[in-house]
Design a protein around this motif. Structure first.
Motif, short mmCIF file in Angstrom:
data_model
loop_
_atom_site.label_atom_id
_atom_site.label_comp_id
_atom_site.label_asym_id
_atom_site.label_seq_id
_atom_site.Cartn_x
_atom_site.Cartn_y
_atom_site.Cartn_z
N GLU A 83 -42.90 61.97 -38.70
CA GLU A 83 -44.01 61.07 -38.97
C GLU A 83 -44.55 60.57 -37.63
O GLU A 83 -43.83 60.50 -36.64
CB GLU A 83 -43.59 59.89 -39.86
CG GLU A 83 -42.64 58.92 -39.21
CD GLU A 83 -42.42 57.66 -40.06
OE1 GLU A 83 -43.06 57.53 -41.13
OE2 GLU A 83 -41.60 56.81 -39.65
N ILE A 85 -46.70 57.36 -35.98
CA ILE A 85 -47.17 55.99 -36.20
C ILE A 85 -47.95 55.55 -34.98
O ILE A 85 -47.45 55.61 -33.86
CB ILE A 85 -45.99 55.04 -36.44
CG1 ILE A 85 -45.21 55.49 -37.68
CG2 ILE A 85 -46.48 53.60 -36.60
CD1 ILE A 85 -43.87 54.84 -37.83
N THR A 104 -52.54 61.61 -38.59
CA THR A 104 -51.69 60.68 -39.35
C THR A 104 -52.54 59.59 -40.01
O THR A 104 -53.63 59.27 -39.54
CB THR A 104 -50.67 60.01 -38.41
OG1 THR A 104 -49.86 59.10 -39.17
CG2 THR A 104 -51.36 59.23 -37.29
N ASN A 106 -50.81 56.77 -40.70
CA ASN A 106 -50.01 55.60 -40.33
C ASN A 106 -50.59 54.95 -39.07
O ASN A 106 -50.03 55.06 -37.98
CB ASN A 106 -48.56 56.01 -40.08
CG ASN A 106 -47.91 56.59 -41.31
OD1 ASN A 106 -48.13 56.11 -42.43
ND2 ASN A 106 -47.12 57.64 -41.13
N TYR A 108 -52.10 51.34 -37.46
CA TYR A 108 -52.07 49.90 -37.66
C TYR A 108 -52.78 49.20 -36.49
O TYR A 108 -52.66 49.62 -35.34
CB TYR A 108 -50.62 49.39 -37.75
CG TYR A 108 -49.84 50.05 -38.85
CD1 TYR A 108 -49.83 49.53 -40.14
CD2 TYR A 108 -49.11 51.22 -38.61
CE1 TYR A 108 -49.11 50.13 -41.16
CE2 TYR A 108 -48.39 51.84 -39.62
CZ TYR A 108 -48.39 51.30 -40.90
OH TYR A 108 -47.69 51.91 -41.91
N LYS A 127 -42.59 49.88 -38.29
CA LYS A 127 -43.20 50.73 -39.31
C LYS A 127 -42.49 52.09 -39.44
O LYS A 127 -42.80 52.87 -40.34
CB LYS A 127 -44.67 50.98 -38.98
CG LYS A 127 -45.49 49.69 -38.76
CD LYS A 127 -45.53 48.84 -40.00
CE LYS A 127 -46.39 47.60 -39.78
NZ LYS A 127 -46.41 46.71 -40.97
#
Length: 210
Positions: A83, A85, A104, A106, A108, A127
């Motif tokens: 993943e 982030i 991605t 993900n 923020y 996260k």
């Protein structure tokens, strides 16, 4: 895992009779499961390794206005990231977020506060769901050939964190100063609550590692 869905000619090509002669002394023999890929695997050099239930890697990235560099970074981690982030400074104004969205969801936003870079890094880490974290900045990347070493590193069950070497490019032509400068930081480490960054500007993981 043996791929039985393909015709053996797609795996061995026109050399199928040759390999069957070697394996079974019969050019028309039917391939056994364990022999489908013997032509590309040297069993004498294979090494057994302890199975680890979770070696997943969360690549954590902090960035602000890195549209010139961020895609090079994202491309460099695609082979190792379970993943990705990305934590963006809320004041970022360029196309960094748009570029990241190709790799991605993900992503923020982070509102800067008195905890500085450590706070931003720790927020990004919060996260992550992977067993390991690889932390990078938006203008960094993984050199070609390094991915395999990272994948090997996370197999270790007796390591908490890795001290990674960084090759930093220094802009300008200051006399007597090399354009390349080496540094070391803990950037690949287990995703556990005990590990976190300290420091407002020169943020480090070393204190929590110790």
């Amino acid at each position: 895992k043996t791929d039985k869905d393909k015709d053996e000619s797609l795996i061995l090509g026109g050399d199928a009779p040759y390999y069957k002669e070697i394996y079974y002394n019969d050019q028309k023999a039917e391939l056994k499961d364990e022999d489908y890929y013997r032509h590309i695997v040297d069993e004498n050099k294979m090494e057994l390794q302890t199975w680890s239930e979770d070696t997943s890697i969360s690549v954590c990235i902090i960035a602000k206005n890195e549209e010139k560099h961020i895609e090079n970074l994202l491309k460099s981690v695609t082979l190792i990231a379970d993943e990705i982030i990305v934590t963006l400074d809320s004041t970022s104004t360029d196309k960094t977020e748009d570029i990241c969205r190709k790799y991605t969801n993900n992503i923020y936003k982070y509102v800067w506060n008195d905890t500085g870079f450590s706070g931003m890094r720790n927020f990004c880490m919060s996260k992550a769901r992977g067993a390991w974290i690889l932390f990078l900045d938006g203008d960094e990347l993984i050199p070609t050939g390094t991915s395999k070493h990272i994948l090997e590193a996370v197999q270790r069950t007796d390591v908490l964190a890795y001290l990674c070497s960084f090759k930093n490019w220094q802009d300008g032509d200051i006399e007597g100063v090399s354009k390349w400068e080496l540094s070391e930081n803990f950037r690949l480490f287990k995703n556990i609550p005990h590990l976190y960054f300290n420091g407002v500007v020169h943020e480090e993981l070393s204190e929590s590692v110790e």
